[in-house]
Motif scaffolding. Structure first.
Motif, PDB file in Angstrom:
ATOM      1  N   LEU A   1     116.364 -86.623  10.957  1.00  0.00           N
ATOM      2  CA  LEU A   1     117.117 -86.380   9.731  1.00  0.00           C
ATOM      3  C   LEU A   1     118.605 -86.657   9.886  1.00  0.00           C
ATOM      4  O   LEU A   1     119.232 -87.274   9.026  1.00  0.00           O
ATOM      5  N   CYS A   2     119.175 -86.180  10.960  1.00  0.00           N
ATOM      6  CA  CYS A   2     120.623 -86.193  11.115  1.00  0.00           C
ATOM      7  C   CYS A   2     121.184 -87.580  11.414  1.00  0.00           C
ATOM      8  O   CYS A   2     122.179 -87.988  10.806  1.00  0.00           O
ATOM      9  N   ILE A   3     120.594 -88.285  12.333  1.00  0.00           N
ATOM     10  CA  ILE A   3     121.147 -89.574  12.764  1.00  0.00           C
ATOM     11  C   ILE A   3     121.205 -90.575  11.607  1.00  0.00           C
ATOM     12  O   ILE A   3     122.271 -91.136  11.331  1.00  0.00           O
TER      13      ILE A   3
ATOM     14  N   ILE B   1     111.560 -70.205  18.707  1.00  0.00           N
ATOM     15  CA  ILE B   1     111.710 -71.390  17.868  1.00  0.00           C
ATOM     16  C   ILE B   1     111.390 -72.591  18.745  1.00  0.00           C
ATOM     17  O   ILE B   1     111.902 -72.724  19.839  1.00  0.00           O
ATOM     18  N   HIS B   2     110.550 -73.452  18.291  1.00  0.00           N
ATOM     19  CA  HIS B   2     110.147 -74.599  19.088  1.00  0.00           C
ATOM     20  C   HIS B   2     111.271 -75.632  19.082  1.00  0.00           C
ATOM     21  O   HIS B   2     111.364 -76.478  18.206  1.00  0.00           O
ATOM     22  N   SER B   3     112.138 -75.532  20.083  1.00  0.00           N
ATOM     23  CA  SER B   3     113.346 -76.350  20.100  1.00  0.00           C
ATOM     24  C   SER B   3     113.037 -77.839  20.231  1.00  0.00           C
ATOM     25  O   SER B   3     113.755 -78.673  19.701  1.00  0.00           O
ATOM     26  N   ALA B   4     111.973 -78.187  20.930  1.00  0.00           N
ATOM     27  CA  ALA B   4     111.635 -79.602  21.071  1.00  0.00           C
ATOM     28  C   ALA B   4     111.286 -80.194  19.706  1.00  0.00           C
ATOM     29  O   ALA B   4     111.722 -81.277  19.355  1.00  0.00           O
ATOM     30  N   GLU B   5     110.506 -79.450  18.917  1.00  0.00           N
ATOM     31  CA  GLU B   5     110.170 -79.910  17.576  1.00  0.00           C
ATOM     32  C   GLU B   5     111.420 -79.965  16.702  1.00  0.00           C
ATOM     33  O   GLU B   5     111.607 -80.891  15.935  1.00  0.00           O
ATOM     34  N   PHE B   6     112.278 -78.946  16.844  1.00  0.00           N
ATOM     35  CA  PHE B   6     113.513 -78.911  16.072  1.00  0.00           C
ATOM     36  C   PHE B   6     114.387 -80.108  16.419  1.00  0.00           C
ATOM     37  O   PHE B   6     114.930 -80.760  15.535  1.00  0.00           O
ATOM     38  N   SER B   7     114.511 -80.433  17.703  1.00  0.00           N
ATOM     39  CA  SER B   7     115.334 -81.557  18.127  1.00  0.00           C
ATOM     40  C   SER B   7     114.795 -82.870  17.590  1.00  0.00           C
ATOM     41  O   SER B   7     115.570 -83.727  17.157  1.00  0.00           O
ATOM     42  N   ASP B   8     113.501 -83.048  17.609  1.00  0.00           N
ATOM     43  CA  ASP B   8     112.902 -84.265  17.062  1.00  0.00           C
ATOM     44  C   ASP B   8     113.192 -84.376  15.571  1.00  0.00           C
ATOM     45  O   ASP B   8     113.590 -85.434  15.078  1.00  0.00           O
ATOM     46  N   GLU B   9     113.005 -83.291  14.867  1.00  0.00           N
ATOM     47  CA  GLU B   9     113.257 -83.296  13.425  1.00  0.00           C
ATOM     48  C   GLU B   9     114.741 -83.522  13.152  1.00  0.00           C
ATOM     49  O   GLU B   9     115.104 -84.262  12.241  1.00  0.00           O
ATOM     50  N   TRP B  10     115.585 -82.885  13.957  1.00  0.00           N
ATOM     51  CA  TRP B  10     117.036 -83.060  13.808  1.00  0.00           C
ATOM     52  C   TRP B  10     117.396 -84.537  13.957  1.00  0.00           C
ATOM     53  O   TRP B  10     118.141 -85.080  13.147  1.00  0.00           O
ATOM     54  N   GLY B  11     116.868 -85.167  14.974  1.00  0.00           N
ATOM     55  CA  GLY B  11     117.153 -86.580  15.199  1.00  0.00           C
ATOM     56  C   GLY B  11     116.687 -87.465  14.055  1.00  0.00           C
ATOM     57  O   GLY B  11     117.382 -88.391  13.633  1.00  0.00           O
TER      58      GLY B  11
END
Length: 75
Positions: A25-27, A13-23
Motif C-alpha cells: 500500500l505505502c510504496i 499482531i502478525h508483523s510480517a503480514e503487516f509489513s507485506d501489506e504496508w509495502g
C-alpha cells in the motif's frame, strides 16, 4: 519488565503480514505523491510513531498505578 509485557502484546499482531501489506500500500502511494505531499506524509507517519511511544509510556504508568492500587488494597 513492563516493556516486555507491552511488546509481547504487540507481538500478537502478525508483523510480517503487516509489513507485506504496508509495502503493497505505502510504496505505490508514496511514489504517486509530489515532494510536498511526501513531506506531509512523512510528518503524518512521525505523528503515528509518536502516538505509539505515548501509548507505551501510558501503559507503563497504568501498570505501575495498578500495582500501587493492589498494594494499597492488600494493606
Amino acid at each position: 519488565m513492563n516493556d516486555a509485557l507491552y511488546n509481547y502484546r504487540q507481538g500478537d499482531i502478525h508483523s510480517a503480514e503487516f509489513s507485506d501489506e504496508w509495502g503493497k500500500l505505502c510504496i505505490p502511494f508514496e511514489d504517486s505523491l509530489s515532494e510536498k505531499q511526501i513531506e506531509v506524509f512523512h510528518k503524518i507517519l512521525d505523528c503515528v510513531s509518536n502516538t505509539a511511544a505515548e501509548m507505551r509510556a501510558a501503559y507503563k504508568v497504568g501498570f505501575k498505578d495498578g500495582v500501587a492500587f493492589i498494594r494499597e488494597i492488600q494493606e
